[in-house]
Design an enzyme around this catalytic site. Structure first.
Site, PDB file in Angstrom:
ATOM      1  N   SER A 144       0.849  -1.198   0.000  1.00 53.96           N
ATOM      2  CA  SER A 144       0.000   0.000   0.000  1.00 53.96           C
ATOM      3  C   SER A 144       0.879   1.240   0.000  1.00 53.96           C
ATOM      4  CB  SER A 144      -0.876   0.013   1.257  1.00 53.96           C
ATOM      5  OG  SER A 144      -1.558   1.257   1.361  1.00 53.96           O
ATOM      6  N   TYR A 158      -1.737  -0.653  10.338  1.00 54.06           N
ATOM      7  CA  TYR A 158      -1.898  -1.146   8.958  1.00 54.06           C
ATOM      8  C   TYR A 158      -0.739  -0.671   8.087  1.00 54.06           C
ATOM      9  CZ  TYR A 158      -3.890  -1.094   4.196  1.00 54.06           C
ATOM     10  OH  TYR A 158      -4.094  -1.240   2.847  1.00 54.06           O
TER      11      TYR A 158
HETATM   12  P1  NAP Z   1     -11.650  -5.495   0.463  1.00 55.81           P
HETATM   13  O1  NAP Z   1     -12.498  -4.990  -0.634  1.00 55.81           O
HETATM   14  O2  NAP Z   1     -11.998  -5.160   1.872  1.00 55.81           O
HETATM   15  O3  NAP Z   1     -11.525  -7.085   0.294  1.00 55.81           O
HETATM   16  C1  NAP Z   1     -10.765  -7.793   1.226  1.00 55.81           C
HETATM   17  C2  NAP Z   1     -10.661  -9.220   0.771  1.00 55.81           C
HETATM   18  O4  NAP Z   1      -9.782  -9.919   1.666  1.00 55.81           O
HETATM   19  C3  NAP Z   1     -11.994  -9.955   0.804  1.00 55.81           C
HETATM   20  O5  NAP Z   1     -11.994 -10.883  -0.250  1.00 55.81           O
HETATM   21  C4  NAP Z   1     -11.943 -10.673   2.163  1.00 55.81           C
HETATM   22  O6  NAP Z   1     -12.754 -11.859   2.192  1.00 55.81           O
HETATM   23  C5  NAP Z   1     -10.478 -11.048   2.211  1.00 55.81           C
HETATM   24  N1  NAP Z   1      -9.921 -11.308   3.552  1.00 55.81           N
HETATM   25  C6  NAP Z   1      -9.835 -10.447   4.594  1.00 55.81           C
HETATM   26  N2  NAP Z   1      -9.242 -11.059   5.647  1.00 55.81           N
HETATM   27  C7  NAP Z   1      -8.945 -12.315   5.243  1.00 55.81           C
HETATM   28  C8  NAP Z   1      -8.355 -13.442   5.866  1.00 55.81           C
HETATM   29  N3  NAP Z   1      -7.917 -13.379   7.153  1.00 55.81           N
HETATM   30  N4  NAP Z   1      -8.223 -14.590   5.164  1.00 55.81           N
HETATM   31  C9  NAP Z   1      -8.659 -14.670   3.880  1.00 55.81           C
HETATM   32  N5  NAP Z   1      -9.231 -13.635   3.227  1.00 55.81           N
HETATM   33  C10 NAP Z   1      -9.379 -12.475   3.914  1.00 55.81           C
HETATM   34  O7  NAP Z   1     -10.112  -5.026   0.287  1.00 55.81           O
HETATM   35  P2  NAP Z   1      -9.329  -4.321  -0.932  1.00 55.81           P
HETATM   36  O8  NAP Z   1      -9.442  -2.863  -0.774  1.00 55.81           O
HETATM   37  O9  NAP Z   1      -9.647  -4.979  -2.210  1.00 55.81           O
HETATM   38  O10 NAP Z   1      -7.837  -4.690  -0.488  1.00 55.81           O
HETATM   39  C11 NAP Z   1      -7.095  -5.721  -1.057  1.00 55.81           C
HETATM   40  C12 NAP Z   1      -5.637  -5.470  -0.725  1.00 55.81           C
HETATM   41  O11 NAP Z   1      -5.263  -4.194  -1.236  1.00 55.81           O
HETATM   42  C13 NAP Z   1      -5.351  -5.431   0.774  1.00 55.81           C
HETATM   43  O12 NAP Z   1      -4.122  -6.036   1.065  1.00 55.81           O
HETATM   44  C14 NAP Z   1      -5.281  -3.932   1.063  1.00 55.81           C
HETATM   45  O13 NAP Z   1      -4.489  -3.654   2.182  1.00 55.81           O
HETATM   46  C15 NAP Z   1      -4.661  -3.439  -0.220  1.00 55.81           C
HETATM   47  N6  NAP Z   1      -4.869  -2.016  -0.484  1.00 55.81           N
HETATM   48  C16 NAP Z   1      -6.118  -1.505  -0.689  1.00 55.81           C
HETATM   49  C17 NAP Z   1      -6.252  -0.149  -0.937  1.00 55.81           C
HETATM   50  C18 NAP Z   1      -7.584   0.486  -1.184  1.00 55.81           C
HETATM   51  O14 NAP Z   1      -7.662   1.735  -1.209  1.00 55.81           O
HETATM   52  N7  NAP Z   1      -8.655  -0.259  -1.364  1.00 55.81           N
HETATM   53  C19 NAP Z   1      -5.128   0.673  -0.962  1.00 55.81           C
HETATM   54  C20 NAP Z   1      -3.889   0.118  -0.748  1.00 55.81           C
HETATM   55  C21 NAP Z   1      -3.759  -1.229  -0.511  1.00 55.81           C
HETATM   56  P3  NAP Z   1     -14.363 -11.778   2.561  1.00 55.81           P
HETATM   57  O15 NAP Z   1     -15.056 -11.209   1.351  1.00 55.81           O
HETATM   58  O16 NAP Z   1     -14.742 -13.204   2.792  1.00 55.81           O
HETATM   59  O17 NAP Z   1     -14.482 -10.901   3.763  1.00 55.81           O
END
Ligand code: NAP
Length: 249
Positions: A144, A158
């Site tokens: 991130s 985080y």
């Molecule tokens: P999201 O929409 O909240 O989706 C999270 C995903 O991770 C869901 O599929 C969830 O499963 C799964 N998950 C969470 N905890 C888990 C666990 N312990 N074991 C297995 N699966 C788990 O998140 P996102 O924004 O797409 O983020 C994805 C990645 O990008 C993360 O690493 C996040 O830190 C990174 N990121 C995101 C952003 C942003 O702005 N969105 C920015 C920088 C980095 P369920 O559906 O079953 O809950």
């Protein structure tokens, strides 16, 4: 290579789901890992299959070693060669300054975002390394921009977990560079997904994106394109890189 297997952790929603759909092809079986949202994971699988791809949904909690074992035991009984890992599953908690952070919260962030990534990398290397008889492969760790910016008053726990992922990516890329495995990370900025609601502010991207040089938040496909490129042979000379996808910040 035909008949390969790709694991994307946290692929039921957000960046992981977009990556799973974009990576799909008849030659690769995509493992769509999720934690609780089975319906969303099944929808991703259905969409991939409807477009001629192959995919399976698999529940497993990557924050503990048992969950990692479930994932890789499943992969081991499949017909195909495991060549691609996207460490994507991530978590965060309600926005807070350090004064209100409990050990329980910090440890939960670290076990999911750091230990989970380490253990998936460990199992991937055991299977991909040419030194262990594997065919090589590619790992992408979803870090991130918070690793650079620190997320003050929101979630420095985080942000610190993502800093650890950048170091994991650098170190592991060097460890396995001569074993046929490339290891890179992407560092998304403000991307429209559910994760911001989890932090207590569903409209966070719209609040903060006017401050970005590009004046807008990012879409999940803009991250998925970069992940798929890093996984592909087109990135064959790229390892140990941290690709910033954050609208210029
Ligand atoms: P999201 O929409 O909240 O989706 C999270 C995903 O991770 C869901 O599929 C969830 O499963 C799964 N998950 C969470 N905890 C888990 C666990 N312990 N074991 C297995 N699966 C788990 O998140 P996102 O924004 O797409 O983020 C994805 C990645 O990008 C993360 O690493 C996040 O830190 C990174 N990121 C995101 C952003 C942003 O702005 N969105 C920015 C920088 C980095 P369920 O559906 O079953 O809950």
């Amino acid at each position: 290579m035909n008949n390969t297997i790709a694991l994307i952790t946290g692929a039921s929603r957000g960046i992981g789901a977009a990556t799973a759909k974009m990576l799909a092809s008849p030659n690769v079986l995509i493992i769509v890992n999720y934690l609780t949202n089975q319906q969303a994971a099944n929808n991703v699988v259905d969409e991939i299959v409807a477009r001629g791809g192959r995919a399976s949904a698999l529940q497993a909690d990557v924050s503990n070693e048992h969950g990692i074992k479930v994932l890789f035991d499943y992969i081991d009984q499949l017909d195909g060669t495991f060549t691609q890992l996207v460490n994507n599953a991530g978590t965060l908690f309600t926005q807070s300054s350090i004064e209100n952070m409990t050990a329980e919260r910090i440890n939960k962030v670290l076990t999911t975002n750091v230990t989970g990534y380490f253990l998936c990398c460990r199992e991937a290397v055991k299977r991909m390394s040419t030194k262990h008889g594997g065919n090589g492969g590619a790992i992408v760790n979803v870090s991130s921009a918070a690793a650079r910016l620190g997320a003050p008053h929101e979630y420095i726990d985080y942000a610190a977990s993502k800093g650890a992922i950048d170091t994991l990516t650098t170190g592991l890329s060097l460890e396995v560079a001569d074993a046929g495995i490339r290891v890179n990370s992407v560092r998304p900025g403000l991307i429209y997904t559910d994760i911001h609601a989890q932090g207590g502010e569903p409209n966070r991207v719209d609040r903060l994106s006017p401050n970005l040089p590009m004046k807008r938040g990012g879409q999940v496909d803009e991250i998925a394109h970069a992940i798929c490129w890093l996984l592909s042979e087109k990135a064959s000379y790229c390892t140990g890189s941290h690709l910033d996808l954050a609208g210029g910040r």
